[in-house]
Scaffold this active site. Structure first.
Site, PDB file in Angstrom:
ATOM      1  N   PRO B 294       0.856  -1.197   0.000  1.00  0.00           N
ATOM      2  CA  PRO B 294       0.000   0.000   0.000  1.00  0.00           C
ATOM      3  C   PRO B 294       0.888   1.242   0.000  1.00  0.00           C
ATOM      4  O   PRO B 294       1.621   1.483   0.958  1.00  0.00           O
ATOM      5  CB  PRO B 294      -0.778  -0.104   1.308  1.00  0.00           C
ATOM      6  CG  PRO B 294      -0.487  -1.457   1.850  1.00  0.00           C
ATOM      7  CD  PRO B 294       0.792  -1.928   1.251  1.00  0.00           C
ATOM      8  N   VAL B 296       2.018   5.075   0.099  1.00  0.00           N
ATOM      9  CA  VAL B 296       1.658   6.418   0.564  1.00  0.00           C
ATOM     10  C   VAL B 296       2.777   7.328   0.088  1.00  0.00           C
ATOM     11  O   VAL B 296       3.946   6.951   0.171  1.00  0.00           O
ATOM     12  CB  VAL B 296       1.574   6.485   2.102  1.00  0.00           C
ATOM     13  CG1 VAL B 296       1.410   7.924   2.566  1.00  0.00           C
ATOM     14  CG2 VAL B 296       0.435   5.623   2.603  1.00  0.00           C
ATOM     15  N   ASP B 470       5.931   2.055   1.954  1.00  0.00           N
ATOM     16  CA  ASP B 470       5.015   0.924   2.119  1.00  0.00           C
ATOM     17  C   ASP B 470       4.310   1.094   3.458  1.00  0.00           C
ATOM     18  O   ASP B 470       4.923   0.941   4.522  1.00  0.00           O
ATOM     19  CB  ASP B 470       5.837  -0.374   2.081  1.00  0.00           C
ATOM     20  CG  ASP B 470       4.969  -1.617   2.138  1.00  0.00           C
ATOM     21  OD1 ASP B 470       3.784  -1.502   2.515  1.00  0.00           O
ATOM     22  OD2 ASP B 470       5.497  -2.698   1.809  1.00  0.00           O
ATOM     23  N   HIS B 471       3.038   1.390   3.385  1.00  0.00           N
ATOM     24  CA  HIS B 471       2.309   1.718   4.614  1.00  0.00           C
ATOM     25  C   HIS B 471       2.110   0.503   5.526  1.00  0.00           C
ATOM     26  O   HIS B 471       1.687   0.619   6.656  1.00  0.00           O
ATOM     27  CB  HIS B 471       0.946   2.335   4.263  1.00  0.00           C
ATOM     28  CG  HIS B 471       0.460   3.337   5.269  1.00  0.00           C
ATOM     29  ND1 HIS B 471       0.913   3.380   6.575  1.00  0.00           N
ATOM     30  CD2 HIS B 471      -0.446   4.341   5.158  1.00  0.00           C
ATOM     31  CE1 HIS B 471       0.294   4.349   7.217  1.00  0.00           C
ATOM     32  NE2 HIS B 471      -0.539   4.970   6.379  1.00  0.00           N
ATOM     33  N   ARG B 472       2.462  -0.666   5.015  1.00  0.00           N
ATOM     34  CA  ARG B 472       2.404  -1.835   5.892  1.00  0.00           C
ATOM     35  C   ARG B 472       3.508  -1.756   6.941  1.00  0.00           C
ATOM     36  O   ARG B 472       3.376  -2.266   8.042  1.00  0.00           O
ATOM     37  CB  ARG B 472       2.592  -3.132   5.081  1.00  0.00           C
ATOM     38  CG  ARG B 472       1.464  -3.428   4.132  1.00  0.00           C
ATOM     39  CD  ARG B 472       1.792  -4.657   3.309  1.00  0.00           C
ATOM     40  NE  ARG B 472       3.018  -4.492   2.515  1.00  0.00           N
ATOM     41  CZ  ARG B 472       3.547  -5.431   1.747  1.00  0.00           C
ATOM     42  NH1 ARG B 472       2.975  -6.623   1.664  1.00  0.00           N
ATOM     43  NH2 ARG B 472       4.640  -5.202   1.048  1.00  0.00           N
TER      44      ARG B 472
END
Lengths: 475, 499
Positions: B294, B296, B470-472
C-alpha cells in the site's frame, strides 16, 4: 460357441498361474479390475512346484547333510542318514504351503480362478478345456489378456523323459531315492545345482557338457570357483561331449556321448538327468486365432509394457523374448502388464536383472561384467574382495569365492556385480538396489555394513575399487 | 566430429527467458571458445552469450527478436574430434542427445543412453511424460532426481505456454478474437516449428508477422512449409483485419460503448510494440510493487540554497580529481544518515515468514532512464564510501545502464532507491517503490522560488521531495520524520560532514 455354452466375460484374463501369471492376476485385481486366472496344472507354476522351491528345499537338505558329515575340522563328528522319502514329504509340505498360499491370495484379492487349458478362439475370447473326462469346457471373453504360460524342459534325441531311467529336472526333484550313479547331461546352472546336490546326497556324479566349461554365460573365474568345488565333491566333469543315447544292461544304464570328432565315450549310471535348458510354452494356445505368432523358437515379442503385437494381449515370463527365464523377471513383468492395463505409468525398465545360481558355492550376478561395461562405452572400474578376507566367511567354513563390483570410472555409478561364494544369492540384492538407485561406489563404500557379516564384502569391494580398501590390498 | 547443442544459459539469477537480440554468428562460421555467439536481452540486462566450444556453427534455433526460455537449445556447433561413433547420435539431435549437450562430457553419448535414476523417479517421469534422457541430473555424478523430473515437467509446460506468447508478441492474438468472416486467412496457424527459406523468414520479419502463425502452403518432411506468397497474404490479411477493427472503433458513436468493445476485442490498430524484455520486466516489477505494498507518498520541499553553493564550490575540486559531482551524492549521504535513524525504511518485508528484515547494508539504487526503459543501478555499501567515491561509482553505473553494459549483479540487492525526476522537469511525483524495498525518494528539479527569510521575501533554491513508502511497514509520521531528517541535512549540508 457350443450350443448352450454361455460365454462369461472378464476385464483381464490371465493364462497361467506361475510367478508371472498369479502375480499379474493379483495386481490386476488390486487395481480394481475384474480378473480371471486360468491354470491347467498347479498354482505357482514351475517355480513353486517343479523348480525354484523344491530344488532349494532339496539343496538345503543336501547341504545340511553334507555339512554335518563333513565338519570334523570344527570338531563335529556325525554320520547323517538321509531318509529321502521323509525329505520328499517335507519338501512337498513346503511346496503345498506355498501353492496353497498362492490360491488363497488370489481368492482373497478377488481373482476368479478357473482350472483348465486355454486356447484362443479369437482375439477377444478363449475356450477353456477343463481337465478330465466329462469336465466340459467354457468360453471366456476378455478385454485384456496376459499370457503367462511359462516354459517346459527341453528333451534331446535319444532321451525320453517317459523312461524311468531318464530324468528331467522335475523328475530329479521328485525323486524319493538317491541313485548311486548319476550322469548329468548339461553343465548349465540347473545341471550344476543338481549335480552338487546329488553328490552331497551320496551319488557318484558324472557331468557331460558339450561346451568347454560349466556355467556358460558366467565369467570363467566365477565358473572356476564352482568347478573346483564340484571337483572337490568328487564330481567327474567331461567337456566337449554331447550325450547321444543310453542303454540298459545288467548293471544299470550306460550313457553314450560323442565328441565333435566322432569319438564315443560311455558312462555308467543308474539314472541320467538331462538338463539342457527350457523352451517356452506357446504352442498349446492356438495363438494364431488371436492374431499372434511366436518366433521360430516359440517366444513372443513384447514392448516395454509387455504388450504383444495385439495391443490388448500381453505376455510375461518365460515366453517373452529377450528377457531371461527367471521367476522374478516373470513377476515383475506380470506387475508391469497388470498395472499398464489399469492405466498406471509403468514400464519394464529395470536397469539390471539379478540372477542366482544355487551351486556350491552360490553365484549371484547383477548388471554388467567388466567386459560388458566396456562394450557399452563405460570406462569400467573394478573392485574385488575375496571371501578369504572376510571374517564371517571364514567362520562359516566357506571362504571360496569373491565379490566383484563393476562401476563407471568417470561417474562412480555402480554397473554390476559378480559374486561367487556363501550367500551370494542374498548378497547380490544389495548391488541390485544400488544399481537401480543410481548409487555410486562411494555410496556403497560409505554405508555402514554390519560386522561380522558377509555383506561387508560388498562394501569392501566398493572400497577396493576406490583404492580405499582396508582388509584387502587395493588394486 | 560431434554435434554439440548449446542451450540458452541462465544469464542472470532467476532469469527465465531472454530475447535473442542479435546473432553474431551464422551457420558455417568457425567459432572459438568464449567467442560471443549472440546478444541476449533478459529482463535485467543485455548480455553476451559466449561459446563453450571450439567448432563450426551448424544451425541456429532462434530468430533474432525471438524470446527463448532458458534451457532451450539456441545453436548447434559441430565440434572436432576423433570419436567417429559420436556422429551418429549427434547427426540427428533427439531428446537423448539433448541431455548430454550441455555438459562437455560425451561419455554418456556412448553408453547406450543409460540414465541413472531410481525406479520411483523413472515412474514419475513416465507419469509426468518427461523423457528421462533429456534431463541433466542434479544428483551425485549427474543422477536424475525426483526434483529434476518435476522441474523438467514444469519447463516443458512453460515451453508449451510460450508458443502463444510468441504470437502475442507479434500482435496477432487480437486477430483471433476478431470476426473470423472479416479476415479468415488471418487466423494464426500457431505452430512450434515452421520450415521456410531464409528469404521468407526475412520477409516475415519485415512485415512483422510470426512465421509460425502463417498458414502453411505445404508439408515437407512432416513439417509445415511456408512460402513467401503465404507470408505476404497473411500480412495483408492481418493489416486488413486491423484496419477493419480500427474502422469499427471509429464508427462507434458512443465513446463508452466503443471502449467496452475495444476492451473485448483487444488493443486497436496502430503500431504494435512487443511488450517484452526490459519493458515487461519493469511492468512486472511495478505491478508487483503496486499490488503488494500500500503506497503512501509524502511530499515536501527543501531549501537547498546552501547545498547549491557548497556543490558549486566543490565541483571544480572534484573535477580536478576527474570526478563529476552532481547533487545525487549529497542526497545519498543525507538519505543514508536518515535511514540509519529510521531503520524500518531500510528494511524488507519477508512475507513468507511474516518478518520485517532490517537491512544492515545500505545499497542505494539510482533510478536511471535509458532508451530501453527504467533501470536501477545500485551503489552497494554506500554508507562506507566517500562522496567522491559514490559519485564515481554512480556515474559509472549510470553510464553502463544507459549503454546497456550493466550486469544483472550491478542492479541487484538495493535497499532504498532514489529517483531524480528533476533532471527532466517537474516537481512532485508518486514514485512506485522498487520491490522488495520499503520506500523510494523522488527528487524534483531545483528551482528558484520566493521564500521568507528573516522577514524578507528572497529567492531561494528549492528542491521538492516525494517519498513513497510501504504503509504496511512505515506509518505516515515516520515517513514525515524521515523526510524531515533528509531536509535538515540538505538545508544545512555542513551537517553531512558529521555523517
Amino acid at each position: 460357441m457350443v450350443v448352450g455354452d454361455i460365454a462369461t466375460g472378464t476385464e483381464v484374463l490371465v493364462i497361467g498361474a506361475g510367478p508371472g501369471g498369479y502375480v499379474a492376476a493379483i495386481r490386476a485385481a488390486q487395481q480394481g479390475l475384474d480378473t480371471t486366472l486360468v491354470e491347467k496344472d498347479a498354482y505357482g507354476g514351475t517355480c513353486l512346484n517343479y523348480g525354484c522351491i523344491p530344488s532349494k528345499a532339496l539343496i538345503t537338505s543336501a547341504d545340511l547333510a553334507h555339512e554335518a558329515g563333513n565338519a570334523e575340522e570344527m570338531g563335529i563328528h556325525a554320520d547323517p542318514v538321509v531318509d529321502m522319502s521323509q525329505l520328499r514329504d517335507w519338501k512337498d509340505g513346503v511346496v503345498n504351503q506355498l501353492t496353497g498360499g498362492v490360491e488363497k491370495l488370489c481368492k482373497a484379492n478377488g481373482v476368479n480362478l478357473v482350472e483348465g487349458t486355454a486356447r484362443f478362439k479369437d482375439e477377444n475370447a478363449v475356450r477353456i478345456a477343463h481337465g478330465g473326462e466329462g469336465q466340459g469346457s467354457e468360453t471366456i471373453e476378455f478385454e485384456h489378456c496376459i499370457i503367462a504360460t511359462g516354459s517346459r524342459v527341453i528333451q534331446i534325441p535319444g532321451f525320453d523323459f517317459a523312461d524311468e531311467q531318464v530324468w528331467s529336472s522335475r523328475d530329479a526333484l521328485a525323486a524319493d531315492t538317491v541313485p548311486d550313479r548319476l550322469v548329468v547331461v548339461g553343465g548349465g546352472y540347473i545341471g550344476m545345482e543338481l549335480s552338487t546336490t546329488f553328490a552331497k546326497l551320496g551319488s557318484e556324479v558324472t557331468v557331460v557338457e558339450m561346451l568347454d566349461d560349466i556355467l556358460p554365460g558366467y565369467e570363467s573365474d566365477v565358473a572356476r570357483v564352482v568347478r573346483k568345488r564340484a571337483e572337490d565333491l568328487g564330481i567327474d566333469m567331461n567337456f566337449g561331449e554331447g550325450a547321444s543315447g543310453w542303454r540298459e544292461d545288467d548293471d544299470g544304464i550306460m550313457v553314450t556321448t560323442e565328441t565333435e570328432d566322432g569319438e564315443e565315450n560311455e558312462y555308467r549310471a543308474d539314472k541320467v538327468l538331462v538338463a539342457v535348458g527350457r523352451s517356452p510354452v506357446t504352442d498349446t494356445m492356438e495363438l494364431e486365432n488371436a492374431g499372434l505368432e511366436a518366433d521360430e523358437r516359440g517366444f513372443l515379442s513384447v514392448d516395454d509394457f509387455r504388450r504383444t503385437d495385439v495391443e490388448h494381449i500381453y505376455a510375461v515370463g518365460d515366453i517373452v523374448a529377450d528377457t531371461p527365464m527367471l521367476a522374478h523377471v516373470a513377476s515383475k513383468e506380470g506387475i508391469v502388464a497388470a498395472e499398464h492395463i489399469a492405466g498406471e505409468p509403468v514400464a519394464f525398465d529395470s536397469q539390471a536383472v539379478p540372477a542366482a545360481v544355487f551351486t556350491d558355492p552360490e553365484i549371484g550376478t547383477v548388471g554388467m561384467t567388466e567386459d560388458e561395461a566396456e562394450e557399452m562405452g563405460f570406462t569400467p572400474l573394478v573392485g574385488q574382495m575375496p571371501f578369504t578376507a572376510s571374517g564371517r566367511a571364514l567362520t562359516t567354513g566357506h571362504a571360496d569365492g569373491f565379490v566383484r563390483i563393476v562401476a563407471d570410472d568417470d561417474s562412480g555409478f555402480i554397473l554390476g556385480a559378480q559374486i561367487v561364494g556363501p550367500e551370494a544369492s542374498e548378497l547380490v540384492a544389495e548391488v541390485a538396489l544400488a544399481i537401480e538407485m543410481g548409487a555410486t561406489l562411494e555410496d556403497v563404500a560409505s554405508t555402514i555394513h554390519t560386522h561380522p557379516t558377509l555383506a561387508e564384502a560388498v562394501m569392501e569391494a566398493a572400497e577396493n575399487a576406490l583404492g580405499q580398501a582396508i582388509h584387502t590390498l587395493n588394486r | 566430429m560431434a554435434l554439440k547443442e548449446f542451450k540458452l544459459p541462465d544469464v542472470g539469477e532467476g532469469v527465465a527467458e531472454g530475447e535473442l537480440v542479435t546473432w553474431h554468428v551464422a551457420p558455417g562460421d568457425e567459432v572459438t571458445e568464449d567467442q560471443v555467439l549472440a546478444e541476449v536481452e533478459t529482463d535485467k540486462a543485455l548480455v553476451d552469450v559466449p561459446s563453450p566450444f571450439n567448432g563450426t556453427v551448424n544451425e541456429l534455433f532462434a530468430e533474432e527478436g525471438e524470446v527463448v526460455p532458458v534451457g532451450n537449445v539456441i545453436i548447434t556447433i559441430q565440434v572436432g574430434g576423433d570419436e567417429a561413433d559420436e556422429t551418429e547420435t549427434a547427426a540427428a539431435p533427439d531428446a537423448e542427445a539433448e541431455s548430454e549437450a550441455e555438459s562437455a562430457d560425451t561419455e554418456s553419448d556412448e553408453t547406450g543412453g543409460r540414465v541413472f535414476a531410481a525406479p520411483s523417479v523413472r515412474r514419475l517421469a513416465r507419469e509426468l511424460d518427461v523423457e528421462l534422457g533429456s534431463i541433466d541430473g542434479s544428483g551425485p555424478s549427474g543422477r536424475v532426481t525426483e526434483n529434476d523430473v518435476r522441474a523438467a515437467a514444469e519447463a516443458d509446460e512453460a515451453e508449451e505456454d510460450s508458443g502463444p506468447r510468441n504470437i502475442e508478441i507479434n500482435g496477432q492474438s487480437a486477430t483471433e478474437k476478431r470476426d473470423e468472416s472479416a479476415a479468415p486467412s488471418a487466423e494464426s496457424a500457431d505452430r512450434d516449428k515452421t520450415l521456410a527459406a531464409p528469404a521468407t523468414r526475412a520477409l516475415a520479419k519485415e512485415k512483422g508477422v510470426d512465421i509460425d502463425a502463417v498458414p502453411a502452403t505445404e508439408m515437407r518432411d512432416g513439417e509445415a512449409f511456408v512460402s513467401p506468397a503465404a507470408v505476404s497474404e497473411y500480412a495483408e490479411a492481418q493489416r486488413a483485419a486491423q484496419a477493419a477493427d480500427a474502422d469499427a472503433v471509429a464508427a462507434e458513436p458512443e465513446a463508452g460503448t466503443a471502449t467496452a468493445e475495444t476492451a473485448e476485442a483487444g488493443p486497436v490498430a496502430g503500431e504494435r510494440i512487443p511488450f517484452k524484455g526490459v519493458r515487461k520486466a519493469i511492468a512486472d516489477q511495478m505491478q508487483r510493487s503496486k499490488y503488494t505494498a500500500p503506497h503512501v507518498t509524502h511530499h515536501d520541499e527543501v531549501d537547498v540554497t546552501e547545498l547549491v553553493e557548497l556543490r558549486s564550490q566543490l565541483k571544480p575540486v572534484a573535477e580536478e580529481r576527474d570526478t563529476k559531482l552532481t547533487y545525487m551524492p549529497f542526497v545519498m549521504k543525507a538519505v543514508i544518515a536518515a535511514l540509519k535513524d529510521f531503520p524500518y525504511i531500510n528494511s524488507q518485508l519477508d512475507e513468507e515468514n511474516e518478518e520485517i528484515v532490517l537491512r544492515e547494508d545500505y545499497n542505494i539504487g539510482v533510478a536511471t532512464a535509458t532508451d530501453a526503459g527504467l533501470m536501477v543501478p545500485v551503489v552497494h555499501d554506500a554508507d562506507r564510501k566517500g562522496m567522491l567515491q559514490i559519485a564515481d561509482e554512480m556515474n559509472e553505473l549510470v553510464e553502463k545502464a544507459r549503454t546497456r553494459k550493466i550486469s544483472p549483479n550491478e542492479m541487484r540487492g538495493g535497499t532504498f532507491t532514489i529517483t531524480n525526476i528533476g533532471g527532466i522537469g517537474g516537481e512532485y511525483a508518486t514514485p512506485i517503490i522498487n520491490y522488495p524495498e520499503v520506500a523510494i525518494l523522488a527528487l524534483g528539479a531545483i528551482k528558484d522560488k520566493p521564500r521568507v527569510v528573516d522577514g524578507d521575501i528572497v529567492p531561494r533554491k528549492i528542491l521538492t521531495l516525494s517519498l513513497s513508502f510501504d504503509h504496511r511497514i512505515v506509518d505516515g509520521a515516520q515517513g514525515a520524520r524521515f523526510t524531515n531528517r533528509i531536509k535538515e541535512l540538505l538545508e544545512d549540508p555542513k551537517l553531512l560532514v558529521l555523517e
